[in-house]
Design an enzyme around this catalytic site. Structure first.
Site, PDB file in Angstrom:
ATOM      1  N   LYS A   1     -46.798  18.686  41.013  1.00 22.44           N
ATOM      2  CA  LYS A   1     -46.667  19.321  42.173  1.00 22.44           C
ATOM      3  C   LYS A   1     -47.761  20.245  42.278  1.00 22.44           C
ATOM      4  O   LYS A   1     -47.696  21.612  42.507  1.00 22.44           O
ATOM      5  CB  LYS A   1     -45.335  20.157  42.522  1.00 22.44           C
ATOM      6  CG  LYS A   1     -44.914  20.330  43.771  1.00 22.44           C
ATOM      7  CD  LYS A   1     -44.631  19.211  44.733  1.00 22.44           C
ATOM      8  CE  LYS A   1     -44.206  19.852  46.021  1.00 22.44           C
ATOM      9  NZ  LYS A   1     -44.233  18.692  47.163  1.00 22.44           N
TER      10      LYS A   1
ATOM     11  N   ASP B   1     -37.265  14.139  33.863  1.00 22.21           N
ATOM     12  CA  ASP B   1     -35.892  13.696  33.910  1.00 22.21           C
ATOM     13  C   ASP B   1     -35.408  13.071  35.152  1.00 22.21           C
ATOM     14  O   ASP B   1     -34.500  12.236  35.005  1.00 22.21           O
ATOM     15  CB  ASP B   1     -35.213  15.282  33.859  1.00 22.21           C
ATOM     16  CG  ASP B   1     -33.607  15.125  33.805  1.00 22.21           C
ATOM     17  OD1 ASP B   1     -33.240  14.456  33.110  1.00 22.21           O
ATOM     18  OD2 ASP B   1     -32.946  16.077  34.671  1.00 22.21           O
TER      19      ASP B   1
HETATM   20  C1  IPM Z   1     -31.702  13.408  29.867  1.00 22.27           C
HETATM   21  C2  IPM Z   1     -30.528  14.476  30.206  1.00 22.27           C
HETATM   22  C3  IPM Z   1     -30.573  15.710  29.663  1.00 22.27           C
HETATM   23  C4  IPM Z   1     -31.945  16.390  30.072  1.00 22.27           C
HETATM   24  C5  IPM Z   1     -29.486  16.586  29.595  1.00 22.27           C
HETATM   25  C6  IPM Z   1     -28.212  16.138  29.260  1.00 22.27           C
HETATM   26  C7  IPM Z   1     -29.733  18.101  29.033  1.00 22.27           C
HETATM   27  O1  IPM Z   1     -30.259  14.530  31.737  1.00 22.27           O
HETATM   28  O2  IPM Z   1     -32.063  13.336  28.586  1.00 22.27           O
HETATM   29  O3  IPM Z   1     -32.392  13.112  30.845  1.00 22.27           O
HETATM   30  O4  IPM Z   1     -32.061  16.858  31.263  1.00 22.27           O
HETATM   31  O5  IPM Z   1     -33.078  16.289  29.435  1.00 22.27           O
HETATM   32 MG    MG Z   2     -31.420  13.042  32.595  1.00 22.30          MG
END
Ligand code: IPM
Ligand code: MG
Length: 406
Positions: free
Chosen positions: A233, A289
């Site tokens: 971004k 994520d």
């Molecule tokens: C992932 C999950 C995790 C993250 C959570 C559970 C902390 O969403 O592995 O993608 O945000 O990395």
């Molecule tokens: Mg995740």
């Protein structure tokens, strides 16, 4: 059998990705070893972290598949099961006990099920299962998270996208996993001068963190179709401006890789508009994520997708990208394939046992070709099975390779 173990130790053959990582790393890397028993079989220590919800169901199946595929390639495993997440909170009051960290660090690879559940949702942050997972990633220094999203021909109709959009999608998200806003300081919730509560976090990347994940991504793209898209971004965030600058500078070392840049909002749109334009995507922790969840949906089910998290020395962490699915936990409804495929990634990226990995991948395709489907990937005309039965079908499929090879 411990008694049969000889004392000769031989180094693990590091897979290509791993070598690429270590080649560029300024720190000397610790050579991990596996024992060789009297029958000449290699033996690896694997830490199993079943965790919460559907975690224990899918891990017990993946364990059997690992054993079976390994035995056909002269590879044995010793497994050590340790608590993490909610299971650890219930047992000892913290989401990542010291013993779990030591076992994980001392092993050749770590296979995790899933963590989290309604029961612990209201816990204070340091006592949340998710905190245990983040602590584990930090403790193992697994900065490179590989999340493939492949639309299998057998499952095209499970995608919510039109067949012509989904068919043939084969991309890899390389997510930075131990930096950025997930770990940046300052962070917290405080009361400001007006007496109002403010929550704040810091998106921060040092040059070396960007360089090392970019190198993994360039190497990954090089072994795939040679296209790398860096997602940021940079029109708004300073951390992204530096990200783009560093990635661009490194491109000179990889003339065979075609580099492009995309803002994250556009990338989110392009992923559902025309996902086939992507080969390898590299991005920061939080964008990775979000985009990897989005990419998983192109494939039809998050229940299909594995992941590998690698450091530049110690053991890797392998886990399905789905969560603990508390709504279906204990009902034999979970799809074990993402965890089984994570076991394949463990063999390939963690231990360099590519042949055993291939056996598992082929076995998964074998079970799908016979028409077996768990609820999340079911479509008309296929056979609906539960978690255990799907696991048994994959095992049978590994077995049938024995007969095929004699
Ligand atoms: C992932 C999950 C995790 C993250 C959570 C559970 C902390 O969403 O592995 O993608 O945000 O990395
Ligand atoms: Mg995740």
């Amino acid at each position: 059998m411990a008694a049969a173990l000889q004392t000769n130790i031989r180094p693990v053959k590091f897979p290509a990705t791993f070598r690429a990582l270590t080649k560029q790393s300024p720190a000397p890397f610790r050579v991990r070893c596996c024992a060789v028993n009297s029958a000449g079989k290699k033996r690896y220590n694997i830490t199993l972290l079943p965790g919460d919800g559907i975690g224990p169901e899918v891990i017990s199946i993946a364990k059997k598949v690992l054993q079976q595929a390994g035995s056909l390639e002269g590879v044995e495993f010793s497994f050590r099961e340790m608590p993490v997440g909610g299971a650890a909170l219930d047992l000892v009051g913290v989401p990542l006990p010291e013993e779990t960290i030591s076992a994980a660090k001392d092993s050749d690879a770590v296979l995790l099920g899933a963590i989290g559940g309604y029961k612990w949702d209201k816990n204070e942050k340091h006592l949340k299962p998710e905190t245990g997972l983040l602590q584990l990633r930090a403790a193992l220094k697994v900065f490179a998270n590989l999340r493939p999203a492949t639309v299998l021909p057998q499952l095209v109709d499970a995608s919510t996208l039109k067949r012509e959009v989904a068919e043939g999608v084969d991309l890899m998200v390389v997510r930075e996993l131990t930096g950025g806003i997930y770990f940046g300081v300052p962070r917290g919730i405080k009361t400001n001068e007006n007496g109002e509560e403010v929550g704040f976090n810091t998106e921060v990347y040092a040059a070396h963190e960007i360089d090392r994940i970019a190198r993994v991504a360039f190497e990954t793209a090089r072994k795939r179709r040679g296209k790398l898209c860096s997602v940021d971004k940079a029109n708004v965030l300073e951390a992204s401006i530096l990200w783009r600058r560093r990635v661009t500078a490194l491109a000179a070392e990889y003339p065979d890789v075609e580099l492009s840049h995309m803002y994250v909002d556009n990338a989110a749109m392009q992923l559902v508009r025309d996902p086939k334009q992507f080969d390898t995507i590299v991005t920061n922790n939080i964008f990775g994520d979000i985009l990897s969840d989005e990419a998983s949906m192109i494939t039809g089910s998050i229940g299909m997708l594995p992941s590998a998290s690698l450091s530049d020395s110690g053991p890797g962490l392998f886990e399905p990208i789905h969560g603990s699915a508390p709504d279906i936990a204990g009902q034999d409804k979970a799809n074990p394939l993402a965890t089984i495929l994570s076991a394949a990634m463990l063999l390939k990226y963690g231990l360099g046992e590519e042949k055993a990995a291939k056996r598992i991948e082929d076995a998964v395709l074998g079970a799908l070709n016979k028409g077996f489907r768990t609820g999340d990937i079911y479509s008309n005309g296929t056979k609906l099975v539960g978690c255990k039965e799907m696991g048994e079908e994959v095992l049978k499929s590994v077995d049938s390779q024995v007969h095929a090879s004699v």
